[in-house]
Write an enzyme that holds these catalytic residues in place. Structure first.
Site, PDB file in Angstrom:
ATOM      1  CG  ASP A 155      -0.182   0.183   2.534  1.00 28.75           C
ATOM      2  OD1 ASP A 155       0.786  -0.556   2.763  1.00 28.75           O
ATOM      3  OD2 ASP A 155      -0.551   1.062   3.334  1.00 28.75           O
ATOM      4  CG  HIS A 469      -1.356  -7.335  -1.237  1.00 28.27           C
ATOM      5  ND1 HIS A 469      -2.598  -7.597  -1.769  1.00 28.27           N
ATOM      6  CD2 HIS A 469      -1.481  -6.148  -0.594  1.00 28.27           C
ATOM      7  CE1 HIS A 469      -3.436  -6.634  -1.449  1.00 28.27           C
ATOM      8  NE2 HIS A 469      -2.777  -5.734  -0.734  1.00 28.27           N
ATOM      9  CG  ASP A 514       3.676 -16.338  -5.524  1.00 26.62           C
ATOM     10  OD1 ASP A 514       3.552 -15.127  -5.229  1.00 26.62           O
ATOM     11  OD2 ASP A 514       4.284 -16.744  -6.533  1.00 26.62           O
ATOM     12  CD  GLU A 523       0.769  -5.242   2.180  1.00 33.28           C
ATOM     13  OE1 GLU A 523      -0.054  -5.711   2.967  1.00 33.28           O
ATOM     14  OE2 GLU A 523       0.807  -4.035   1.867  1.00 33.28           O
TER      15      GLU A 523
END
Ligand code: G3I
Ligand code: 9MR
Ligand code: ZN
Length: 540
Positions: A155, A469, A514, A523
């Site tokens: 993120d 991620h 994965d 992540e």
């Protein structure tokens, strides 16, 4: 056996240095195993495996084959039974150099607020992002221009506490292993005078300086949008309003610590920058003194991004006192350190984003300043005891690492690398090499000697993770993910929908997928990369 398991013999896919211990992890009962020259197919060496053992963490039976005796450089594979084979791997004098560089280069790819140009980023280039000033949450119209720094993870949030852990690991790596950073990882600021790792850390440190409240010296906890953007949104397309959340004691404590470290490390290269770091650290310390008790950070009601909540701020204060003492030599910091050290309500040997006491202990023990002998002896004994415990668990573990089954939590690969770091530091502080070998087993695990048979680092090894991620890797249209990123790794907590649906009956160390959807296992973050940089710095 886990369904996705794609191997039956796991090795470090990067390979082994000639003189190091070398172990193949063979699934199931196995008597003998063969070392095969990968080019010619010839068996060059044969050995007997150790008695097979049930491995509690991974839920399988493992037979281990020790081929340490074979030192000759080359490319090999291990074979056993009929048809069991490992991926090919090398034995050579220098094996971990490229991985060390890639793990460090990853920080450049995490940069926010500047164009990542093709010259440095290759196909993973993208435009500058998150340049708008952020609104201070809960205030009428105040904005702060805190551009720059590294994105935290997959993120685009920027959080002070994990940022401080990441910088601390890199600065510690540089302090302990300066020679490991002589080879250039060119960054836009490369000048031939300052080591590139210090340029990279400075990019984050300057962002952190912008996160300090000018008035009070306290440090804002984080800077994010209200919610996470979609999973393939590129950073420059993430244009929702940015918010700065209230000050926290944990952010202020680790900010003071890492700025005091920076004041020391940057002094020979840029004394003005070093002085500004020290001044910022002192102002943060003043805030801490004025707020001896402060409630732990919680996300405000409208904000749903990472919280990094932590009720216990004494470990961050302890660390700040240690670094300020080590950098300035002032007795008031020594006294404060001693006072915190006498509290037993927090752990003094952990290196996580929540429990940071280990950094304080390490700083105090590494310092050349005068010490309270009894205190230093107690901390040293505690550290050595922790290392001995980790080595003990490693000895019992099927894959040779120090995680107990219940430690395969969100970001378990951080624990793997933190433990290796602690083992190396314990050796360094006792002047022995008792634990180096166990630290290296943790490296082997990260790069493939694990029950998944995968390298948990993008772009490194024959079977690296491919679908982290990580929004830029998902959204940039380039097939390969951004290289050099450490995945969080197995997490038996099943904290995302994918894990709940597909990993329900997996053993702890096999609770990994994965796939992009599984943010709780796959992540990537700056503070999972940073301890890996430290550990590989020892082995290059
Ligand atoms: O400490 C307890 C332990 O005592 C207990 O045995 C264990 C059992 O589950 O849980 C431990 O707590 C876990 C904690 O991490 C430990 O660090 C929590 O379950 C777990 O939910 C928590 O996960 C954190 C996660 O955010 C959710 O808050 C991760 O550490 C943390 O790395 C992760 O960070 C996210 C940011 O919020 C946003 N950016 C990406 C980043 C990585 O996913
Ligand atoms: O994508 C988010 C990831 O970066 C965070 O670490 C994670 C934990 O806070 O949350 C992810 O976002 C998910 C959200 O929490 C729940 N809905 C699905 C989101 C994933 O796309
Ligand atoms: Zn950004």
């Amino acid at each position: 056996m886990p369904m996705e398991q794609q191997f039956t013999i796991a090795v470090n896919q990067l390979g082994y240095r000639s003189k190091d211990a070398k172990m193949a992890m063979i699934t199931g009962e196995s008597a003998g195993f063969r070392l095969v020259d990968h080019e010619t197919g010839k068996v060059v060496w044969e050995g007997q495996t150790r008695p097979a053992a049930e491995d509690a963490a991974s839920g399988i039976t493992v037979s281990r084959g020790d081929f340490s005796a074979w030192e000759q450089p080359g490319t090999y594979r291990i074979e056993a039974g009929d048809g069991q084979s490992s991926y090919p791997f090398v034995i050579s004098e220098a094996v971990y150099e490229a991985a060390h560089q890639a793990l460090l280069k990853a920080f450049y790819y995490f940069r926010c607020g500047m164009d990542l140009e093709e010259k440095h980023a290759g196909p993973w280039k993208h435009a500058a992002c998150h340049l708008a000033p952020a609104l201070v949450y809960g205030e009428e119209a105040r904005t702060i221009d805190a551009w720059g720094g590294w994105h935290d993870a997959g993120d685009y949030g920027k959080y002070v506490v994990p940022g401080a852990k990441a910088v601390a690991d890199l600065l510690l790596a540089y302090e302990c292993y300066p020679q490991a950073f002589q080879r250039a990882v060119p960054v836009p600021e490369t000048d031939g005078a300052t080591p590139d790792v210090l340029h990279e850390c400075r990019y984050e440190l300057e962002w952190m300086l912008r996160m300090q409240d000018e008035e009070s010296g306290g440090v804002f906890h984080k800077l994010t949008t209200l919610r996470f953007p979609g999973p393939d949104v590129m950073p420059e397309d993430d244009t929702a309003e940015l918010y700065i959340t209230p000050i926290s004691a944990t952010a202020t404590g680790c900010f003071a610590a890492v700025m005091a470290m920076a004041a020391r490390v940057y002094a020979p290269y840029d004394s003005a920058f070093a002085a500004s770091c020290l001044q910022a650290a002192e102002r943060a310390w003043t805030w801490l003194e004025r707020h001896p008790e402060y409630p732990g950070f919680r996300n405000p009601p409208e904000i749903f991004t990472g919280e990094y909540g932590d009720e216990q701020d004494m470990d961050e204060r302890y660390w700040a006192a240690a670094e300020l003492y080590r950098t300035t030599g002032e007795s008031r910091y020594h006294e404060a350190f001693g006072q915190y050290a006498r509290q037993d309500s927090f752990d003094k040997y952990e290196l996580g984003w929540a429990d940071m006491g280990g950094y304080g202990t390490i700083s105090y023990l590494m310092s050349a300043r005068e010490q309270e002998p009894e205190l230093a002896a107690r901390l040293q004994a505690g550290l050595q005891q922790r290392a001995a415990e980790l080595a003990d668990v490693s000895l019992q573990d099927g894959f040779g690492i120090s995680l107990r089954p219940e430690q395969y939590i969100w970001g378990s690969n951080m624990l793997v690398m933190n433990h290796a770091m602690l083992l190396l530091i314990a050796d360094r502080l006792s002047g022995s090499k008792a634990y180096e070998r166990w630290a290296l087993e943790h490296v082997h695990y990260l790069f493939g000697a694990n029950v998944m048979g995968m390298s948990y680092v993008t772009g490194l090894g024959s079977r690296p993770i491919l679908h982290p991620h990580h929004r830029p890797s998902e959204g940039d249209g380039v097939e390969a993910p951004v290289p050099g990123l450490v995945s969080g790794g197995p997490n038996y907590g099943k904290q995302d929908d994918y894990a709940r649906e597909h990993l329900a009956d997996r053993a702890p160390a096999a609770s990994f997928a994965d796939v992009m959807e599984s943010y709780a296992t796959n992540e990537v973050t700056i503070y999972w990369n940073s301890p890996a940089v430290f550990v590989l710095s020892h082995f290059v």
